[in-house]
Design an enzyme around this catalytic site. Structure first.
Site, short mmCIF file in Angstrom:
data_model
loop_
_atom_site.label_atom_id
_atom_site.label_comp_id
_atom_site.label_asym_id
_atom_site.label_seq_id
_atom_site.Cartn_x
_atom_site.Cartn_y
_atom_site.Cartn_z
N TYR A 37 0.82 -1.21 0.00
CA TYR A 37 0.00 0.00 0.00
C TYR A 37 0.85 1.26 0.00
CZ TYR A 37 0.86 1.00 4.97
OH TYR A 37 1.46 1.31 6.17
N LYS A 152 6.42 -1.73 1.95
CA LYS A 152 5.23 -1.17 2.59
C LYS A 152 4.09 -2.16 2.39
CE LYS A 152 3.10 3.39 3.23
NZ LYS A 152 3.22 3.43 4.67
N GLU A 184 13.08 2.64 13.54
CA GLU A 184 12.16 3.73 13.19
C GLU A 184 11.08 3.75 14.27
OE1 GLU A 184 10.07 2.98 9.51
OE2 GLU A 184 10.03 0.82 9.86
N LEU A 208 11.23 1.57 6.88
CA LEU A 208 10.57 2.02 5.66
C LEU A 208 11.29 3.27 5.13
CD1 LEU A 208 7.96 1.30 4.02
CD2 LEU A 208 6.97 3.33 5.08
#
Ligand code: PMP
Length: 294
Positions: A37, A152, A184, A208
Site C-alpha cells: 500500500y 510497505k 524507526e 521504511l
C-alpha cells in the site's frame, strides 16, 4: 476516531461510491495480508511527491514478486481523478494492491488471478497547533517486526500491536530498537538532534524508506542544517537535544518525552521550529501550485 472516507473510491478499474466498496472474502489481502500500500498526502488537490510514492510502490510490488501491469501514468491519472472526484483540496489518499482472490486458500501464488486495486481518500484534519506548543509523547520498545520493513506491506499486525502499546501507555508513538540500535517508529521514521546535527538511521531492510524522510532531509540541506545517516543507539536517544518523527500523515512531529522522561528541555526544540516553518512553506507552495509537481 478514523476519518470517514470521502464519497468516491476506486476499485478494480471503476470509480464507485466508497460506501459500496466490497472485495471477496477470498482476497489474499484478507486471508494472508498479501499486498502492499501507499498513503499519499494531497495539498490543494495535488498529490505530494507522487513520483516518490509511485517509485516506492514499485519497490514494494517487486519485493513481493507481484508483476504490476500499471505504469506511473496509469496510476497518476487514476490518483488525480480520485482526488478531483473527492473535491480536491487537502486529502490523504490510500492506495492498496493485493495479489487478488481465487476460490480457495493456498499460500503459493495463484496463476492468472487479477490483483485487487483499491483507493480511497479522506479529508485532512486541520493541523493541531497544540503539538507545536506541547509536543508528542513516545515510548520505546523492541522492534519485533519481520526482516523486510523496507516493503510497505499491508501485513501490519506488529505495527498495530506496537502502536496500541503506545496508545495504552498514553503515548502518541513508539520508537523501536533492534538489538540496541534504533530502527524507526511504528508509523513514522525517527530522528535525533544532537549538537546541532540531525541524525537518523540509514536506509536498510529494517525501516521504511519514508517519503517525508526524503523531504525532511532535503529541507535540512536547504536550511544548512547538518545531517548524518548512521546507526543510532538507545543511549543516544536518551541523551538527544531533540527527537522528531516524520510521516505523510503527521508531516514532522516533535517528541518531548520518551518513556516518561523529558527530551532536552521537555518542549519542542528550536531546530524543530525551523523545520516546521520550512515544511509549512513547502506545503503552501504546493497548494498554490508553485512547487514542481509530477
Ligand atoms: N515508517 C513506518 C513504519 C510507516 O508506517 C510510515 C508511514 N506511515 C513511515 C515510516 C513514514 O513514511 P512516509 O513518510 O512515506 O509516510
Amino acid at each position: 476516531m478514523p476519518r470517514a472516507p470521502l464519497p468516491f473510491a476506486f476499485l478494480d478499474g471503476d470509480f464507485i461510491a466508497a460506501a459500496d466498496a466490497r472485495v471477496s472474502a477470498f482476497d489474499r489481502g484478507f486471508l494472508f495480508g498479501d499486498g502492499v500500500y501507499e498513503v499519499i498526502p494531497v495539498y490543494g488537490g495535488r498529490a505530494f511527491h507522487a513520483d516518490h510514492h509511485l517509485a516506492r510502490l514499485a519497490h514494494s510490488l517487486e519485493g513481493i514478486e507481484l508483476d504490476s501491469p500499471w505504469d506511473d501514468d496509469w496510476w497518476q491519472s487514476r490518483i488525480n481523478e480520485l482526488i478531483s472526484r473527492n473535491g480536491s483540496g487537502d486529502q490523504s489518499l490510500y492506495l492498496q494492491v493485493t495479489r487478488g482472490a481465487e476460490h480457495g486458500r493456498d499460500h503459493r501464488f495463484p496463476a492468472d488471478v487479477e490483483p485487487t486495486v483499491f483507493m480511497f481518500s479522506t479529508a485532512t484534519p486541520a493541523r493541531d497547533a497544540a503539538v507545536d506548543r506541547n509536543g508528542l509523547k513516545a515510548i520505546t520498545a523492541e522492534d519485533f517486526r519481520w526482516a523486510r520493513c523496507d516493503l510497505k506491506t499491508i501485513s501490519l499486525l506488529a505495527n498495530v500491536l506496537l502502536r496500541q502499546q503506545a496508545h495504552a501507555a498514553g503515548a502518541d508513538e513508539v520508537i523501536l530498537h533492534r538489538g540496541g540500535h534504533l530502527t524507526e517508529a511504528s508509523v513514522s521514521n525517527a530522528y535525533i538532534v544532537s549538537g546541532g546535527r540531525v541524525v537518523t538511521p540509514p536506509l536498510s531492510a529494517e525501516l521504511l524508506p519514508g517519503i517525508t524522510r526524503i523531504v525532511t532531509l532535503e529541507l535540512c540541506a536547504s536550511l544548512g542544517i547538518p545531517v548524518a545517516e548512521r546507526a543510532l543507539t538507545v543511549d543516544e536517544l536518551d541523551a538527544a537535544d531533540e527527537v522528531w518523527i516524520t510521516s505523510s500523515t503527521r508531516e514532522i512531529g516533535p517528541i518531548v518525552s520518551i518513556d516518561g522522561k523529558p527530551v532536552g528541555a521537555g518542549k519542542p526544540g528550536p531546530l524543530y521550529a525551523k523545520l516546521r516553518a520550512a515544511f509549512d512553506d513547502l506545503i503552501a507552495s504546493w497548494r498554490s501550485g508553485s512547487a514542481p509537481t509530477v
